[in-house]
Design a protein around this motif. Structure first.
Motif, PDB file in Angstrom:
ATOM      1  N   ALA A  81       0.816  -1.212   0.000  1.00  0.00           N
ATOM      2  CA  ALA A  81       0.000   0.000   0.000  1.00  0.00           C
ATOM      3  C   ALA A  81       0.853   1.267   0.000  1.00  0.00           C
ATOM      4  CB  ALA A  81      -0.938  -0.011   1.199  1.00  0.00           C
ATOM      5  N   GLY A  82       2.123   1.149  -0.312  1.00  0.00           N
ATOM      6  CA  GLY A  82       2.995   2.312  -0.436  1.00  0.00           C
ATOM      7  C   GLY A  82       3.661   2.752   0.849  1.00  0.00           C
ATOM      8  N   GLY A  83       3.433   2.029   1.929  1.00  0.00           N
ATOM      9  CA  GLY A  83       4.040   2.378   3.214  1.00  0.00           C
ATOM     10  C   GLY A  83       3.129   3.264   4.044  1.00  0.00           C
ATOM     11  N   TYR A  84       3.565   3.517   5.268  1.00  0.00           N
ATOM     12  CA  TYR A  84       2.810   4.369   6.185  1.00  0.00           C
ATOM     13  C   TYR A  84       2.932   5.832   5.775  1.00  0.00           C
ATOM     14  CZ  TYR A  84       2.792   0.408   9.476  1.00  0.00           C
ATOM     15  OH  TYR A  84       2.624  -0.804  10.075  1.00  0.00           O
ATOM     16  N   THR A  85       1.908   6.627   6.111  1.00  0.00           N
ATOM     17  CA  THR A  85       2.025   8.078   5.973  1.00  0.00           C
ATOM     18  C   THR A  85       2.745   8.597   7.218  1.00  0.00           C
ATOM     19  OG1 THR A  85      -0.047   8.572   7.120  1.00  0.00           O
ATOM     20  CG2 THR A  85      -0.177   8.203   4.722  1.00  0.00           C
ATOM     21  N   TYR A  86       3.124   9.852   7.225  1.00  0.00           N
ATOM     22  CA  TYR A  86       3.834  10.405   8.373  1.00  0.00           C
ATOM     23  C   TYR A  86       2.929  10.486   9.600  1.00  0.00           C
ATOM     24  CZ  TYR A  86       1.535  14.900   7.611  1.00  0.00           C
ATOM     25  OH  TYR A  86       0.614  15.894   7.472  1.00  0.00           O
ATOM     26  N   ARG A  87       1.598  10.421   9.418  1.00  0.00           N
ATOM     27  CA  ARG A  87       0.659  10.503  10.539  1.00  0.00           C
ATOM     28  C   ARG A  87       0.275   9.134  11.098  1.00  0.00           C
ATOM     29  NH1 ARG A  87      -2.226  14.016   6.749  1.00  0.00           N
ATOM     30  NH2 ARG A  87      -3.385  12.140   6.332  1.00  0.00           N
ATOM     31  N   ALA A  88       0.801   8.070  10.550  1.00  0.00           N
ATOM     32  CA  ALA A  88       0.380   6.717  10.945  1.00  0.00           C
ATOM     33  C   ALA A  88       0.783   6.374  12.371  1.00  0.00           C
ATOM     34  CB  ALA A  88       0.975   5.697   9.993  1.00  0.00           C
ATOM     35  N   LYS A  89      -0.109   5.736  13.065  1.00  0.00           N
ATOM     36  CA  LYS A  89       0.140   5.225  14.412  1.00  0.00           C
ATOM     37  C   LYS A  89       0.546   3.756  14.249  1.00  0.00           C
ATOM     38  CE  LYS A  89      -1.980   5.955  18.875  1.00  0.00           C
ATOM     39  NZ  LYS A  89      -3.232   6.348  19.534  1.00  0.00           N
ATOM     40  N   LYS A  90       1.820   3.536  13.965  1.00  0.00           N
ATOM     41  CA  LYS A  90       2.337   2.236  13.548  1.00  0.00           C
ATOM     42  C   LYS A  90       2.193   1.146  14.600  1.00  0.00           C
ATOM     43  CE  LYS A  90       5.750   4.601  10.730  1.00  0.00           C
ATOM     44  NZ  LYS A  90       7.166   4.875  10.544  1.00  0.00           N
ATOM     45  N   LYS A  91       2.186   1.499  15.853  1.00  0.00           N
ATOM     46  CA  LYS A  91       2.122   0.511  16.940  1.00  0.00           C
ATOM     47  C   LYS A  91       0.683   0.135  17.315  1.00  0.00           C
ATOM     48  CE  LYS A  91       6.548   0.329  17.530  1.00  0.00           C
ATOM     49  NZ  LYS A  91       7.267  -0.756  16.930  1.00  0.00           N
ATOM     50  N   LYS A  92      -0.303   0.732  16.666  1.00  0.00           N
ATOM     51  CA  LYS A  92      -1.710   0.476  17.012  1.00  0.00           C
ATOM     52  C   LYS A  92      -2.526   0.001  15.806  1.00  0.00           C
ATOM     53  CE  LYS A  92      -1.469   1.819  21.296  1.00  0.00           C
ATOM     54  NZ  LYS A  92      -1.705   0.949  22.410  1.00  0.00           N
ATOM     55  N   VAL A  93      -1.897  -0.755  14.908  1.00  0.00           N
ATOM     56  CA  VAL A  93      -2.590  -1.267  13.730  1.00  0.00           C
ATOM     57  C   VAL A  93      -3.644  -2.283  14.174  1.00  0.00           C
ATOM     58  CG1 VAL A  93      -2.288  -2.549  11.575  1.00  0.00           C
ATOM     59  CG2 VAL A  93      -0.589  -0.847  12.261  1.00  0.00           C
ATOM     60  N   LEU A  94      -4.809  -2.214  13.538  1.00  0.00           N
ATOM     61  CA  LEU A  94      -5.923  -3.103  13.868  1.00  0.00           C
ATOM     62  C   LEU A  94      -6.231  -4.017  12.682  1.00  0.00           C
ATOM     63  CD1 LEU A  94      -8.194  -0.425  15.535  1.00  0.00           C
ATOM     64  CD2 LEU A  94      -6.802  -2.150  16.699  1.00  0.00           C
ATOM     65  N   LEU A  95      -6.814  -5.164  12.990  1.00  0.00           N
ATOM     66  CA  LEU A  95      -7.142  -6.145  11.954  1.00  0.00           C
ATOM     67  C   LEU A  95      -8.544  -6.667  12.198  1.00  0.00           C
ATOM     68  CD1 LEU A  95      -5.787  -8.019   9.659  1.00  0.00           C
ATOM     69  CD2 LEU A  95      -5.659  -9.679  11.486  1.00  0.00           C
ATOM     70  N   ILE A  96      -9.330  -6.748  11.136  1.00  0.00           N
ATOM     71  CA  ILE A  96     -10.641  -7.394  11.186  1.00  0.00           C
ATOM     72  C   ILE A  96     -10.544  -8.606  10.268  1.00  0.00           C
ATOM     73  CG2 ILE A  96     -13.097  -7.189  10.713  1.00  0.00           C
ATOM     74  CD1 ILE A  96     -12.746  -4.132  11.020  1.00  0.00           C
ATOM     75  N   ARG A  97     -10.710  -9.787  10.822  1.00  0.00           N
ATOM     76  CA  ARG A  97     -10.629 -11.015  10.030  1.00  0.00           C
ATOM     77  C   ARG A  97     -11.828 -11.105   9.094  1.00  0.00           C
ATOM     78  NH1 ARG A  97      -5.733 -12.798   9.483  1.00  0.00           N
ATOM     79  NH2 ARG A  97      -4.706 -13.203  11.447  1.00  0.00           N
ATOM     80  N   GLY A  98     -11.570 -11.495   7.871  1.00  0.00           N
ATOM     81  CA  GLY A  98     -12.632 -11.645   6.878  1.00  0.00           C
ATOM     82  C   GLY A  98     -13.639 -12.709   7.255  1.00  0.00           C
ATOM     83  N   THR A  99     -13.235 -13.660   8.078  1.00  0.00           N
ATOM     84  CA  THR A  99     -14.127 -14.740   8.488  1.00  0.00           C
ATOM     85  C   THR A  99     -14.896 -14.411   9.756  1.00  0.00           C
ATOM     86  OG1 THR A  99     -12.286 -15.763   9.673  1.00  0.00           O
ATOM     87  CG2 THR A  99     -12.718 -16.538   7.432  1.00  0.00           C
ATOM     88  N   ASP A 100     -14.621 -13.268  10.373  1.00  0.00           N
ATOM     89  CA  ASP A 100     -15.271 -12.885  11.624  1.00  0.00           C
ATOM     90  C   ASP A 100     -16.590 -12.183  11.327  1.00  0.00           C
ATOM     91  OD1 ASP A 100     -15.971 -12.088  14.161  1.00  0.00           O
ATOM     92  OD2 ASP A 100     -14.260 -10.753  14.463  1.00  0.00           O
ATOM     93  N   THR A 101     -17.692 -12.870  11.568  1.00  0.00           N
ATOM     94  CA  THR A 101     -18.996 -12.275  11.283  1.00  0.00           C
ATOM     95  C   THR A 101     -19.312 -11.114  12.218  1.00  0.00           C
ATOM     96  OG1 THR A 101     -20.041 -13.953  12.673  1.00  0.00           O
ATOM     97  CG2 THR A 101     -19.957 -14.389  10.299  1.00  0.00           C
ATOM     98  N   ALA A 102     -18.705 -11.086  13.402  1.00  0.00           N
ATOM     99  CA  ALA A 102     -18.917  -9.982  14.347  1.00  0.00           C
ATOM    100  C   ALA A 102     -18.112  -8.745  13.951  1.00  0.00           C
ATOM    101  CB  ALA A 102     -18.543 -10.419  15.751  1.00  0.00           C
ATOM    102  N   ARG A 103     -17.159  -8.904  13.029  1.00  0.00           N
ATOM    103  CA  ARG A 103     -16.308  -7.796  12.543  1.00  0.00           C
ATOM    104  C   ARG A 103     -15.567  -7.116  13.686  1.00  0.00           C
ATOM    105  NH1 ARG A 103     -15.161  -8.718   7.825  1.00  0.00           N
ATOM    106  NH2 ARG A 103     -14.767  -6.564   7.323  1.00  0.00           N
ATOM    107  N   LYS A 104     -15.032  -7.914  14.596  1.00  0.00           N
ATOM    108  CA  LYS A 104     -14.322  -7.412  15.772  1.00  0.00           C
ATOM    109  C   LYS A 104     -12.905  -6.977  15.395  1.00  0.00           C
ATOM    110  CE  LYS A 104     -12.562  -8.901  20.198  1.00  0.00           C
ATOM    111  NZ  LYS A 104     -12.122 -10.062  20.936  1.00  0.00           N
ATOM    112  N   GLU A 105     -12.550  -5.764  15.802  1.00  0.00           N
ATOM    113  CA  GLU A 105     -11.190  -5.268  15.579  1.00  0.00           C
ATOM    114  C   GLU A 105     -10.277  -5.870  16.634  1.00  0.00           C
ATOM    115  OE1 GLU A 105     -11.425  -1.019  15.786  1.00  0.00           O
ATOM    116  OE2 GLU A 105     -12.235  -0.858  13.761  1.00  0.00           O
ATOM    117  N   ARG A 106      -9.104  -6.326  16.195  1.00  0.00           N
ATOM    118  CA  ARG A 106      -8.111  -6.861  17.128  1.00  0.00           C
ATOM    119  C   ARG A 106      -6.756  -6.269  16.795  1.00  0.00           C
ATOM    120  NH1 ARG A 106      -9.280 -12.857  15.739  1.00  0.00           N
ATOM    121  NH2 ARG A 106     -11.265 -11.944  15.379  1.00  0.00           N
TER     122      ARG A 106
END
Length: 179
Positions: free
Chosen positions: A133-158
């Motif tokens: 995706a071209g890397g982080y922008t200068y405003r990115a909070k690199k240590k707090k990246v979140l993921l939503i699994r495509g298989t998670d029907t609850a769409r919970k961020e982890r």
């Protein structure tokens, strides 16, 4: 020295066997979903075989049997479902194999230079996805990246780390920092 080498070789062989077994488990545990492109082979029946895309509701339209719901099914479950649909009226003992040709994409949003959808690559980590995706922008909070699994029907961020494995349909969210 030869005994030590033998022990090391045995350890490496056992480790490699474990890695291969895990890879086989991961492949068999993959759940089909919207956007996956699959190849269906009904052995000895070229007219029933072909390449198909799973619809947005998880359905595949197949010759003779019509629409089958493959959404959320493993490859083995989808094969059994198709074989059962062919058995009573069309074939006595259908032999079916299904393979994924193109996995559904993953998505990356937020503070990256080029947010959007990207083709899934097996074994990809969050770091590699961010690089796509071209890397982080200068405003990115690199240590707090979140993921939503495509298989998670609850769409919970982890929380996700740099080494978290990305799967098809996953959404990676890179938040903005405020300082």
């Amino acid at each position: 020295m030869n005994r030590t080498r033998g022990i090391v070789l045995c350890f490496l062989a056992a480790f490699a066997a474990g890695v291969l077994a895990q890879a086989a488990d991961d492949a068999s545990a993959y759940r089909l979903g919207s956007g996956d492109k699959i190849r269906v082979n009904v052995f000895g029946q070229a007219d029933l075989s072909g390449e198909f895309v799973i619809s947005d509701v998880g359905v595949v339209s197949l010759p003779l049997v019509g629409n089958l719901d493959f959404g959320g099914a493993t490859l083995r479950e989808a094969e059994a479902l198709l074989a059962d649909a062919l058995k009573p009226d069309y074939l006595v003992n259908p032999r079916v194999s299904i393979e994924v040709l193109n996995f559904r994409p993953f998505y990356i949003i937020g503070e990256v230079k080029e947010p959007g959808s990207y083709p899934y690559v097996s074994g990809m980590t969050v770091t590699e996805a961010v690089a796509l995706a071209g890397g982080y922008t200068y405003r990115a909070k690199k240590k707090k990246v979140l993921l939503i699994r495509g298989t998670d029907t609850a769409r919970k961020e982890r929380p996700a780390t740099d080494t978290t494995i990305v799967l098809p349909g996953d959404v990676i969210k890179v938040p903005e920092r405020f300082f």
